[in-house]
Design a protein around this motif. Structure first.
Motif, short mmCIF file in Angstrom:
data_model
loop_
_atom_site.label_atom_id
_atom_site.label_comp_id
_atom_site.label_asym_id
_atom_site.label_seq_id
_atom_site.Cartn_x
_atom_site.Cartn_y
_atom_site.Cartn_z
N LEU A 1 -8.84 -11.67 0.08
CA LEU A 1 -7.54 -11.04 -0.10
C LEU A 1 -6.93 -10.62 1.23
N LEU A 2 -7.74 -10.02 2.09
CA LEU A 2 -7.23 -9.59 3.39
C LEU A 2 -6.83 -10.77 4.26
N GLN A 3 -7.59 -11.86 4.18
CA GLN A 3 -7.24 -13.02 5.00
C GLN A 3 -5.97 -13.70 4.50
N SER A 4 -5.75 -13.68 3.21
CA SER A 4 -4.47 -14.13 2.68
C SER A 4 -3.34 -13.23 3.19
N ALA A 5 -3.59 -11.93 3.16
CA ALA A 5 -2.58 -10.96 3.60
C ALA A 5 -2.28 -11.08 5.09
N LEU A 6 -3.27 -11.50 5.86
CA LEU A 6 -3.04 -11.74 7.30
C LEU A 6 -1.97 -12.81 7.49
N GLY A 7 -2.17 -13.95 6.84
CA GLY A 7 -1.23 -15.05 6.98
C GLY A 7 0.14 -14.72 6.41
N ALA A 8 0.16 -13.87 5.40
CA ALA A 8 1.43 -13.49 4.77
C ALA A 8 2.16 -12.40 5.54
N GLY A 9 1.52 -11.86 6.57
CA GLY A 9 2.16 -10.82 7.36
C GLY A 9 2.13 -9.45 6.73
N VAL A 10 1.21 -9.24 5.79
CA VAL A 10 1.09 -7.95 5.10
C VAL A 10 0.17 -7.01 5.87
N VAL A 11 -0.84 -7.57 6.53
CA VAL A 11 -1.76 -6.80 7.38
C VAL A 11 -1.91 -7.52 8.71
N ASP B 1 -9.79 -6.27 16.33
CA ASP B 1 -11.25 -6.31 16.26
C ASP B 1 -11.66 -6.50 14.79
N GLU B 2 -12.42 -5.59 14.24
CA GLU B 2 -12.84 -5.75 12.84
C GLU B 2 -11.99 -4.94 11.88
N LYS B 3 -11.00 -4.24 12.41
CA LYS B 3 -10.23 -3.33 11.56
C LYS B 3 -8.89 -3.94 11.15
N PHE B 4 -8.55 -3.69 9.88
CA PHE B 4 -7.30 -4.20 9.32
C PHE B 4 -6.32 -3.03 9.15
N LYS B 5 -5.05 -3.31 9.44
CA LYS B 5 -3.99 -2.30 9.34
C LYS B 5 -2.78 -2.91 8.66
N LEU B 6 -2.01 -2.07 7.97
CA LEU B 6 -0.78 -2.55 7.35
C LEU B 6 0.27 -2.86 8.40
N THR B 7 0.96 -3.98 8.21
CA THR B 7 2.14 -4.26 9.02
C THR B 7 3.33 -3.48 8.44
N LYS B 8 4.47 -3.58 9.11
CA LYS B 8 5.68 -2.96 8.55
C LYS B 8 5.98 -3.54 7.17
#
Length: 353
Positions: free
Chosen positions: A68-78, A82-89
């Motif tokens: 889910l997070l890797q999908s969200a990466l490509g979609a610009g959601v997160v 390093d190893e930490k994920f954060k919300l984008t605008k």
């Protein structure tokens, strides 16, 4: 707005790919919301959080969080540091009350998503072929009161999201008019009636709508505890040839109603309204026109929302561009004499005589 093709080739390629996978991205974000992953990311703020930490806090297995997070990466959601994920605008807007994105997401998911599979059939057959996933009705409005509770809530939440915030501005305009009675045609659950009678308790207020909606309006009115002595109801299907408003009205009010009809039907409805006007009566239409929006995002949202009407609602209406709507008004022998744009989030208020 929408008058150029200014993307680079790489940007255009990414946009095309995004469109290809848009249904998967949508469900990915919806799943992250449902599982509480978005809330954890919001709470983590600028510090961010890891896959392991999210898995531990939500109880979702690590694999599930990761895909889910890797999908969200490509979609610009997160985004990832390093190893930490954060919300984008973008991610922040998807969970913000300011945008109320979850109202939009729930509407698309609960009301539209499955039925959109039948969009092509709807276009070919000039009928809302996707509606069958919700129930056996001619239009969604015939079955609105019978929708399952979750679907009905998602429908009403979006409807009220756009209408409620416009009430104060609309009242400021209406209050300058001299009138003793008003017909709210397409009054739905009677929410505008409950608002207006508190501001103008002496006004005679009539709600006109389909039987199911009148039933909902009566129920909501009874629960409100308000004085209902000046409130009246007319059960009618305005599309039926022999169904017309009864009486004469100083004001006929239609909010987020005429976009539910084909332009030919709009002309027919307005002709009936014209006959129901008292001397010097006027019609007020509150609706959203995509080409009168302040921002491109608002226009985009309305353009896509039109497909709900095509596949789910009735197969023949849309969020109109203003010239198309204006032509339908003029064919009814009426004239738009005032336009107030940017009422609430996206509405324009038209005064018609």
């Amino acid at each position: 707005m929408f008058d150029n093709d200014n993307l680079t080739a790489l940007e255009a390629q990414r946009q095309a790919t995004f469109i290809c996978y848009a249904p998967m991205i949508f469900q990915s974000v919806k799943t992250m919301l449902n599982l509480g992953i978005m809330d954890i990311l919001k709470k983590a703020g600028d510090e961010g959080t890891t896959i392991d930490e999210i898995s531990e806090e939500t109880g979702v297995w690590k694999y599930g969080v990761r895909v889910l997070l890797q999908s969200a990466l490509g979609a610009g959601v997160v985004y990832q540091k390093d190893e930490k994920f954060k919300l984008t605008k973008t991610g922040v807007f998807l969970i913000s009350k300011q945008l109320a994105a979850q109202i939009h997401i729930n509407f698309v998911n609960d009301v539209c998503y499955n039925g959109m599979f039948y969009l092509e059939d709807s276009i070919k057959n000039k009928n809302a072929e996707g509606l069958k996933v919700l129930g056996d009705w001619d239009t969604i409005y015939d079955g609105l009161s019978e929708l399952s509770p979750d679907v009905k809530k998602s429908w009403l939440d979006l409807d009220h999201y756009f209408s409620d915030v416009s009430y104060d501005a609309a009242f400021e305009i209406l209050s300058k008019e001299n009138f003793t009675n008003i017909l709210d045609l397409g009054g739905n659950t009677g929410k505008f009636c409950r608002y207006l009678i508190q501001k103008m308790p002496d006004i005679q207020f009539t709600i006109g709508d389909l039987p199911g909606q009148i039933g909902m309006a009566r129920k909501e009115m009874a629960a409100s505890g308000l004085d209902t002595s000046n409130i009246h109801y007319q059960t009618l299907n305005i599309l039926n040839e022999d169904s017309e408003p009864e009486g004469k009205f100083d004001i006929i009010w239609m909010s987020q109603f005429l976009d539910c009809f084909h332009e030919d039907d709009i002309t027919s409805i307005l002709k009936k309204c014209k006959k129901a006007l008292a001397e010097n009566g006027r019609i007020f239409v509150q609706d959203a026109f995509w080409d009168r929006q302040r921002f491109e995002t608002g226009a985009f949202s309305l353009q896509q929302f039109s497909l709900y009407f095509t596949a789910m609602a009735n197969g023949r209406s849309q969020m109109y561009d203003f010239p198309t709507f204006k032509e339908a008004v003029e064919k009814a022998g009426l004239e738009i004499i005032e336009i107030h744009d940017h009422i609430g989030r996206s509405n324009s208020l038209l005064k018609i005589k």
